[in-house]
Motif scaffolding. Structure first.
Motif, short mmCIF file in Angstrom:
data_model
loop_
_atom_site.label_atom_id
_atom_site.label_comp_id
_atom_site.label_asym_id
_atom_site.label_seq_id
_atom_site.Cartn_x
_atom_site.Cartn_y
_atom_site.Cartn_z
N CYS A 46 28.86 78.10 23.01
CA CYS A 46 27.64 77.76 23.87
C CYS A 46 26.89 79.08 24.87
O CYS A 46 26.17 78.96 25.69
N ARG A 47 27.63 80.25 24.19
CA ARG A 47 27.42 81.45 25.05
C ARG A 47 25.65 81.72 25.11
O ARG A 47 24.91 81.53 24.21
N GLY A 48 25.28 82.01 26.45
CA GLY A 48 24.00 82.07 26.70
C GLY A 48 23.03 80.92 26.87
O GLY A 48 22.22 80.99 27.36
N LYS A 49 23.72 79.55 26.67
CA LYS A 49 23.03 78.50 26.55
C LYS A 49 23.41 77.69 27.90
O LYS A 49 24.20 78.10 28.50
N THR A 50 22.70 76.56 28.09
CA THR A 50 22.66 76.01 29.26
C THR A 50 22.98 74.68 29.19
O THR A 50 22.38 73.89 28.26
N ILE A 51 24.12 74.04 29.74
CA ILE A 51 24.48 72.57 29.58
C ILE A 51 24.15 71.71 30.65
O ILE A 51 24.39 72.10 31.65
N ILE A 52 23.40 70.85 30.56
CA ILE A 52 22.93 69.76 31.57
C ILE A 52 23.34 68.34 31.05
O ILE A 52 23.54 67.93 29.86
N PRO A 53 23.30 67.51 32.14
CA PRO A 53 23.84 65.95 31.80
C PRO A 53 22.87 65.62 30.69
O PRO A 53 21.67 65.83 31.03
N GLY A 54 23.07 64.61 29.88
CA GLY A 54 22.18 64.03 28.86
C GLY A 54 20.81 63.63 29.52
O GLY A 54 20.72 63.00 30.27
N VAL A 55 19.48 64.10 28.80
CA VAL A 55 18.25 63.73 29.33
C VAL A 55 18.13 62.02 29.14
O VAL A 55 18.46 61.49 27.94
N ILE A 56 17.70 61.58 30.05
CA ILE A 56 17.55 60.22 30.25
C ILE A 56 16.03 59.96 30.39
O ILE A 56 15.59 60.30 31.49
N ASP A 57 15.31 59.54 29.22
CA ASP A 57 13.77 59.36 29.41
C ASP A 57 13.76 57.66 29.68
O ASP A 57 13.94 56.91 28.93
N THR A 58 13.36 57.43 31.12
CA THR A 58 13.26 56.18 31.43
C THR A 58 11.99 55.32 30.91
O THR A 58 12.04 54.15 31.46
N HIS A 59 11.07 55.72 30.48
CA HIS A 59 9.86 55.19 30.17
C HIS A 59 9.58 55.39 28.52
O HIS A 59 8.96 56.53 28.76
N VAL A 60 9.80 54.78 27.62
CA VAL A 60 9.36 55.03 26.32
C VAL A 60 9.06 53.87 25.51
O VAL A 60 9.48 52.48 26.04
N HIS A 61 8.56 54.12 24.37
CA HIS A 61 8.25 52.59 23.57
C HIS A 61 8.78 53.05 21.93
O HIS A 61 8.21 54.03 21.45
N VAL A 62 9.53 52.34 21.54
CA VAL A 62 10.10 52.58 20.15
C VAL A 62 10.07 51.16 19.46
O VAL A 62 10.98 50.98 18.73
N THR A 63 9.29 50.24 19.71
CA THR A 63 9.12 48.73 18.96
C THR A 63 7.99 48.66 18.10
O THR A 63 6.91 49.64 18.31
N GLY A 64 7.71 47.62 17.44
CA GLY A 64 6.59 47.57 16.64
C GLY A 64 5.49 47.13 17.67
O GLY A 64 4.36 47.18 17.26
N LEU A 65 5.57 46.62 18.78
CA LEU A 65 4.60 46.34 19.91
C LEU A 65 3.93 47.65 20.39
O LEU A 65 2.80 47.41 20.42
N LEU A 66 4.80 48.63 20.76
CA LEU A 66 4.17 49.85 21.11
C LEU A 66 4.97 50.90 20.49
O LEU A 66 6.54 50.69 20.87
N GLY A 67 4.60 52.05 20.07
CA GLY A 67 5.29 53.32 19.69
C GLY A 67 5.74 53.25 18.45
O GLY A 67 5.48 53.92 17.43
N GLY A 68 6.51 52.11 17.97
CA GLY A 68 7.21 52.21 16.53
C GLY A 68 8.56 52.81 16.52
O GLY A 68 9.16 53.37 17.49
N HIS A 69 9.09 52.13 15.29
CA HIS A 69 10.70 52.61 15.38
C HIS A 69 11.17 54.07 15.06
O HIS A 69 11.92 54.52 15.48
N MET A 70 10.09 55.07 14.73
CA MET A 70 10.28 56.32 14.59
C MET A 70 10.32 56.96 15.89
O MET A 70 10.89 58.11 15.80
#
Ligand SMILES: [Zn+2]
Length: 463
Positions: A46-70
């Protein structure tokens, strides 16, 4: 060691690390973070790259009600490793995450809507709905006031019910009395009194419905300074996200109606169609793997094809407000006033949280440490995910790798498994972030569990 990531700049504010290190991964956990680790079974330079703790997106929508499964794919592609779906339905999450989860860690706040409980449920009914939501896998409730309002009394009882059970409760401000705006936020703060509450997307209440947007953001900041029991997030996007579903010629969501009025249209199905054809309103059009925002005839045709039940975005957010919400601190150099960055994305196509925050880094508005706090560490603390948000030995091997130019995430791992490389999503399955009450549901749906310490989290204890 199963996997060694070599020669990266590693940024981990919790453990006071910012330097060139190797990261060793074993059994889905961080096994070592040190200079010049011996070769692992697999090694990635990973030379030249930066490692950070995994990104946590605390507000998203991934269901049929909002957003969708994609939304799962779209989030994984952007470098996210953990998501909190901010509406559910939780049944949709547990039924689909294993199949389409792209290797992500997935938590859910289940929305409590009039369609579930009526608009003025009593405490017993709310308690019952909460318990059922937890058993189905949720980590708390979301009051969708701005979209599907409850009475103020029912909203308050929902906050108290979740507080009594020591789980998370969030609100999209608004009720049967107040709208999704600065007065709705003021009402939400008042309804919480001393109880703990996460008020979603502060930026979206400062669209100038009552005062100038910058006056509204000052009022929002004062409320957050005066009420430290309130936690909050904000997002960096001009576009909002809402539903296009219409019934009897009228949009069903109050937010959609308000956006139309704000942009000079009537709150009718016909005017909504015109706003799409005019190129003002974007429709999230389902392509093969992700939703793409389209306007004019392409967007209109898709919205009609879906019998109006398509996800929409209106250009209603103030740029200045979004920047202020992202950068404001409690005191100079201290904690952020709004601790969480989120996207309110997922299936709503605006997931590039890390890219947007990195743009502010290039402008010297945020340090890399700030970005890790905003995108991962603070989220891990609010949601009681003590093994996430940092890269100490024993932490979950959730890692986001940034490119040399610090513009994008180019590689990510969740629980030690690669889930994205060069914007190609490789992850499969999902882990469910749930409470003890949700264990059986998780097992039934082939979802390994992560049980956060919600009662000991910053949601209940503060930062
Ligand atoms: Zn949302």
């Amino acid at each position: 060691m199963e996997l060694v990531l070599r020669n990266a700049r590693v940024v981990d504010p919790l453990n006071n690390i910012d330097g060139l290190l190797d990261i060793g991964i074993e059994g889905g956990k961080i096994a070592a973070a040190a200079a010049q680790l011996p070769d692992g079974k697999a090694n990635v330079d990973c030379r030249g790259k930066t490692i950070i703790p995994g990104v946590i997106d605390t507000h998203v929508h991934v269901t049929g009600l909002l957003g969708g499964h994609m939304g799962y794919y779209m989030l994984a592609k952007s470098g996210v490793t953990t998501l909190i779906d901010f509406a559910g339905p939780v049944e949709d999450i547990v039924e689909n995450a294993a199949r389409v989860g792209c290797g992500l860690n997935v938590g859910c706040l289940n929305s409590i809507r009039p369609v579930d409980v009526g608009s003025d449920p009593d405490r017993a009914k709310i308690d019952e709905f909460l318990e059922k939501s937890l058993e189905t896998g949720a980590i708390g409730l979301k009051i969708l006031g701005g979209h599907y309002p409850l009475t103020p009394e029912a909203s308050r009882e929902t906050i108290l019910s979740a507080n009594a059970r020591k789980v998370i409760v969030a609100i999209h401000a608004g009720s049967t009395e107040q709208g999704s705006d600065i007065e709705g936020m003021r009402e939400a703060v008042g309804l919480a009194q001393d109880a703990r509450l996460l008020i979603a997307h502060i930026n979206s209440y400062c669209r100038g419905r009552h005062y100038d947007p910058l006056e509204e953001v000052q009022q929002a900041f004062q409320m957050l300074r005066d009420n430290t029991n309130i936690l909050s997030d904000s997002y960096l996007s001009i576009m909002n996200g809402t539903s296009g579903a219409c019934k009897d010629g009228v949009p069903m969501s109050a937010v959609t109606c308000n956006c139309l009025k704000m942009l000079g249209y009537e709150a009718t199905e016909e005017a909504l169609g015109k706003s799409i054809q005019d190129g003002v309103t974007r429709v999230s059009v389902e392509m093969e793997k992700e939703n793409i925002p389209l306007t004019r005839e392409d967007g209109y045709d898709f919205w009609r094809k879906k019998n109006t039940d398509a996800s929409l975005s209106f250009p209603v957010n103030s740029r200045a407000v979004a920047l202020a919400c992202t950068s404001e601190r409690r005191v100079t150099g201290g904690e952020f006033l709004i601790p969480l960055s989120a996207t309110d994305g997922g299936g709503i196509p605006r997931n590039d949280m890390i890219g947007r925050l990195l743009a502010l880094h290039r402008l010297e508005y945020l340090s890399i440490n700030d970005i890790v706090c905003k995108s991962s560490l603070n989220a891990s603390r609010v949601f009681g995910l003590e093994n996430k948000g940092h890269l100490g030995v024993g932490a979950d091997a959730d890692i986001t790798v940034l490119n040399e130019g610090l513009t994008d995430a180019v590689l990510s791992y969740a629980n030690g498994r690669q889930i994205m490389k060069d914007q190609v999503v490789t992850g499969k399955g999902a882990h469910l972030i749930t409470t003890e009450a949700g264990r059986a549901t998780a097992a039934r749906n082939n979802l390994p569990c992560i049980i956060p310490d919600l009662s000991g989290s910053a949601f209940y204890k503060g930062f």
